[in-house]
Design a protein around this motif. Structure first.
Motif, PDB file in Angstrom:
ATOM      1  N   PHE A  39       0.818  -1.201   0.000  1.00 52.32           N
ATOM      2  CA  PHE A  39       0.000   0.000   0.000  1.00 52.32           C
ATOM      3  C   PHE A  39       0.859   1.262   0.000  1.00 52.32           C
ATOM      4  CE2 PHE A  39      -4.615  -0.938   0.904  1.00 52.32           C
ATOM      5  CZ  PHE A  39      -4.545  -2.259   0.500  1.00 52.32           C
ATOM      6  N   SER A  40       2.147   1.109   0.346  1.00 52.50           N
ATOM      7  CA  SER A  40       3.075   2.242   0.332  1.00 52.50           C
ATOM      8  C   SER A  40       3.822   2.366  -0.990  1.00 52.50           C
ATOM      9  CB  SER A  40       4.086   2.097   1.470  1.00 52.50           C
ATOM     10  OG  SER A  40       3.428   2.164   2.707  1.00 52.50           O
ATOM     11  N   GLY A  41       3.547   1.448  -1.928  1.00 46.49           N
ATOM     12  CA  GLY A  41       4.166   1.554  -3.243  1.00 46.49           C
ATOM     13  C   GLY A  41       5.138   0.457  -3.617  1.00 46.49           C
ATOM     14  N   SER A  42       5.530  -0.382  -2.664  1.00 48.45           N
ATOM     15  CA  SER A  42       6.433  -1.491  -2.985  1.00 48.45           C
ATOM     16  C   SER A  42       5.650  -2.595  -3.685  1.00 48.45           C
ATOM     17  CB  SER A  42       7.050  -2.067  -1.716  1.00 48.45           C
ATOM     18  OG  SER A  42       7.889  -1.134  -1.100  1.00 48.45           O
ATOM     19  N   VAL A  43       6.321  -3.318  -4.553  1.00 48.47           N
ATOM     20  CA  VAL A  43       5.685  -4.441  -5.235  1.00 48.47           C
ATOM     21  C   VAL A  43       6.100  -5.722  -4.520  1.00 48.47           C
ATOM     22  CG1 VAL A  43       5.475  -5.702  -7.401  1.00 48.47           C
ATOM     23  CG2 VAL A  43       5.682  -3.221  -7.426  1.00 48.47           C
ATOM     24  N   PRO A  44       5.123  -6.480  -4.017  1.00 53.34           N
ATOM     25  CA  PRO A  44       5.453  -7.727  -3.323  1.00 53.34           C
ATOM     26  C   PRO A  44       6.027  -8.773  -4.282  1.00 53.34           C
ATOM     27  CG  PRO A  44       3.128  -7.122  -2.999  1.00 53.34           C
ATOM     28  CD  PRO A  44       3.699  -6.209  -4.035  1.00 53.34           C
ATOM     29  N   SER A  45       6.555  -9.823  -3.701  1.00 49.54           N
ATOM     30  CA  SER A  45       7.058 -10.941  -4.504  1.00 49.54           C
ATOM     31  C   SER A  45       5.908 -11.513  -5.328  1.00 49.54           C
ATOM     32  CB  SER A  45       7.623 -12.030  -3.588  1.00 49.54           C
ATOM     33  OG  SER A  45       6.560 -12.642  -2.860  1.00 49.54           O
ATOM     34  N   LEU A  46       6.252 -12.313  -6.320  1.00 49.98           N
ATOM     35  CA  LEU A  46       5.231 -12.941  -7.151  1.00 49.98           C
ATOM     36  C   LEU A  46       4.313 -13.820  -6.307  1.00 49.98           C
ATOM     37  CD1 LEU A  46       3.948 -13.504  -9.854  1.00 49.98           C
ATOM     38  CD2 LEU A  46       5.677 -15.272 -10.246  1.00 49.98           C
ATOM     39  N   ALA A  47       4.890 -14.540  -5.349  1.00 46.05           N
ATOM     40  CA  ALA A  47       4.075 -15.409  -4.487  1.00 46.05           C
ATOM     41  C   ALA A  47       3.066 -14.594  -3.678  1.00 46.05           C
ATOM     42  CB  ALA A  47       4.974 -16.210  -3.559  1.00 46.05           C
ATOM     43  N   ASN A  48       3.495 -13.482  -3.114  1.00 46.68           N
ATOM     44  CA  ASN A  48       2.589 -12.646  -2.324  1.00 46.68           C
ATOM     45  C   ASN A  48       1.567 -11.922  -3.201  1.00 46.68           C
ATOM     46  OD1 ASN A  48       3.664 -13.355   0.175  1.00 46.68           O
ATOM     47  ND2 ASN A  48       5.197 -11.751   0.092  1.00 46.68           N
ATOM     48  N   THR A  49       1.993 -11.484  -4.367  1.00 46.58           N
ATOM     49  CA  THR A  49       1.066 -10.838  -5.298  1.00 46.58           C
ATOM     50  C   THR A  49      -0.002 -11.833  -5.737  1.00 46.58           C
ATOM     51  OG1 THR A  49       2.786  -9.329  -6.075  1.00 46.58           O
ATOM     52  CG2 THR A  49       0.883  -9.618  -7.504  1.00 46.58           C
ATOM     53  N   THR A  50       0.416 -13.055  -6.018  1.00 42.32           N
ATOM     54  CA  THR A  50      -0.528 -14.103  -6.406  1.00 42.32           C
ATOM     55  C   THR A  50      -1.499 -14.405  -5.273  1.00 42.32           C
ATOM     56  OG1 THR A  50       1.107 -15.047  -7.912  1.00 42.32           O
ATOM     57  CG2 THR A  50      -0.719 -16.467  -7.271  1.00 42.32           C
ATOM     58  N   ALA A  51      -1.002 -14.458  -4.044  1.00 46.03           N
ATOM     59  CA  ALA A  51      -1.866 -14.714  -2.894  1.00 46.03           C
ATOM     60  C   ALA A  51      -2.933 -13.627  -2.764  1.00 46.03           C
ATOM     61  CB  ALA A  51      -1.027 -14.808  -1.616  1.00 46.03           C
ATOM     62  N   LEU A  52      -2.552 -12.381  -2.959  1.00 51.55           N
ATOM     63  CA  LEU A  52      -3.518 -11.274  -2.904  1.00 51.55           C
ATOM     64  C   LEU A  52      -4.544 -11.403  -4.026  1.00 51.55           C
ATOM     65  CD1 LEU A  52      -1.063  -8.367  -2.084  1.00 51.55           C
ATOM     66  CD2 LEU A  52      -2.961  -9.122  -0.631  1.00 51.55           C
ATOM     67  N   ALA A  53      -4.069 -11.716  -5.218  1.00 50.73           N
ATOM     68  CA  ALA A  53      -4.971 -11.841  -6.367  1.00 50.73           C
ATOM     69  C   ALA A  53      -5.972 -12.975  -6.144  1.00 50.73           C
ATOM     70  CB  ALA A  53      -4.160 -12.081  -7.644  1.00 50.73           C
ATOM     71  N   TRP A  54      -5.501 -14.105  -5.689  1.00 50.67           N
ATOM     72  CA  TRP A  54      -6.381 -15.259  -5.458  1.00 50.67           C
ATOM     73  C   TRP A  54      -7.369 -14.974  -4.329  1.00 50.67           C
ATOM     74  CZ3 TRP A  54      -2.402 -19.846  -5.601  1.00 50.67           C
ATOM     75  CH2 TRP A  54      -2.014 -20.068  -6.925  1.00 50.67           C
ATOM     76  N   ALA A  59      -7.666 -11.035 -11.422  1.00 48.12           N
ATOM     77  CA  ALA A  59      -6.704 -11.546 -12.401  1.00 48.12           C
ATOM     78  C   ALA A  59      -5.366 -10.828 -12.196  1.00 48.12           C
ATOM     79  CB  ALA A  59      -7.210 -11.310 -13.817  1.00 48.12           C
ATOM     80  N   LEU A  60      -4.272 -11.567 -12.302  1.00 50.73           N
ATOM     81  CA  LEU A  60      -2.956 -10.955 -12.122  1.00 50.73           C
ATOM     82  C   LEU A  60      -2.742  -9.779 -13.082  1.00 50.73           C
ATOM     83  CD1 LEU A  60      -0.602 -13.981 -11.446  1.00 50.73           C
ATOM     84  CD2 LEU A  60      -1.112 -12.091  -9.905  1.00 50.73           C
ATOM     85  N   ASP A  61      -3.250  -9.902 -14.307  1.00 49.35           N
ATOM     86  CA  ASP A  61      -3.111  -8.802 -15.271  1.00 49.35           C
ATOM     87  C   ASP A  61      -3.825  -7.546 -14.815  1.00 49.35           C
ATOM     88  OD1 ASP A  61      -1.555 -10.288 -16.955  1.00 49.35           O
ATOM     89  OD2 ASP A  61      -3.129 -10.692 -18.409  1.00 49.35           O
ATOM     90  N   ASP A  62      -4.892  -7.720 -14.038  1.00 50.90           N
ATOM     91  CA  ASP A  62      -5.615  -6.560 -13.515  1.00 50.90           C
ATOM     92  C   ASP A  62      -4.938  -5.988 -12.276  1.00 50.90           C
ATOM     93  OD1 ASP A  62      -7.526  -6.802 -15.513  1.00 50.90           O
ATOM     94  OD2 ASP A  62      -8.853  -8.031 -14.266  1.00 50.90           O
ATOM     95  N   LEU A  63      -4.410  -6.869 -11.422  1.00 54.44           N
ATOM     96  CA  LEU A  63      -3.746  -6.408 -10.207  1.00 54.44           C
ATOM     97  C   LEU A  63      -2.395  -5.768 -10.512  1.00 54.44           C
ATOM     98  CD1 LEU A  63      -3.927  -6.183  -7.153  1.00 54.44           C
ATOM     99  CD2 LEU A  63      -2.903  -8.459  -6.987  1.00 54.44           C
ATOM    100  N   VAL A  64      -1.722  -6.273 -11.537  1.00 49.90           N
ATOM    101  CA  VAL A  64      -0.426  -5.713 -11.947  1.00 49.90           C
ATOM    102  C   VAL A  64      -0.557  -5.284 -13.407  1.00 49.90           C
ATOM    103  CG1 VAL A  64       2.068  -6.093 -12.078  1.00 49.90           C
ATOM    104  CG2 VAL A  64       0.705  -7.377 -10.417  1.00 49.90           C
ATOM    105  N   PRO A  65      -1.170  -4.118 -13.636  1.00 52.05           N
ATOM    106  CA  PRO A  65      -1.393  -3.687 -15.022  1.00 52.05           C
ATOM    107  C   PRO A  65      -0.079  -3.355 -15.726  1.00 52.05           C
ATOM    108  CG  PRO A  65      -2.015  -1.947 -13.501  1.00 52.05           C
ATOM    109  CD  PRO A  65      -1.653  -3.146 -12.665  1.00 52.05           C
ATOM    110  N   LYS A  66      -0.115  -3.548 -17.020  1.00 52.45           N
ATOM    111  CA  LYS A  66       1.054  -3.217 -17.831  1.00 52.45           C
ATOM    112  C   LYS A  66       1.271  -1.709 -17.795  1.00 52.45           C
ATOM    113  CE  LYS A  66       2.946  -3.887 -22.427  1.00 52.45           C
ATOM    114  NZ  LYS A  66       2.696  -4.414 -23.771  1.00 52.45           N
ATOM    115  N   ALA A  67       2.495  -1.319 -17.513  1.00 49.36           N
ATOM    116  CA  ALA A  67       2.827   0.109 -17.464  1.00 49.36           C
ATOM    117  C   ALA A  67       2.908   0.651 -18.875  1.00 49.36           C
ATOM    118  CB  ALA A  67       4.147   0.313 -16.740  1.00 49.36           C
TER     119      ALA A  67
END
Length: 75
Positions: A39-54, A59-67
């Motif tokens: 929430f402060s701007g850091s990007v979590p690891s893929l495992a943590n990002t996936t856990a949040l998405a699930w 969808a991961l593409d929505d949670l991590v949009p293409k810049a």
């Protein structure tokens, strides 16, 4: 630049009644500090990002949009 769509995450979390970093972390099965840093701007690891998405059915593409590439306009 890689970033999470925090607004989308907050919206989905709120829809499930999760309003604190602790509640979000508990639902995703990750540490609260990961959520706080995300929430402060850091990007979590893929495992943590996936856990949040699930956890919030995002969808991961929505949670991590293409810049979008920055286009510099000559002066």
């Amino acid at each position: 630049m890689l970033r999470l769509d925090i607004d989308l995450l907050k919206q989905r979390a709120a829809s499930k009644g999760d309003t604190t970093h602790e509640e979000i972390a508990a639902r995703a099965g990750i540490d609260r500090s990961v959520v706080t840093r995300a929430f402060s701007g850091s990007v979590p690891s893929l495992a943590n990002t996936t856990a949040l998405a699930w956890a919030y059915d995002i969808a991961l593409d929505d949670l991590v949009p293409k810049a979008e590439p920055k286009v510099e306009v000559p002066a």
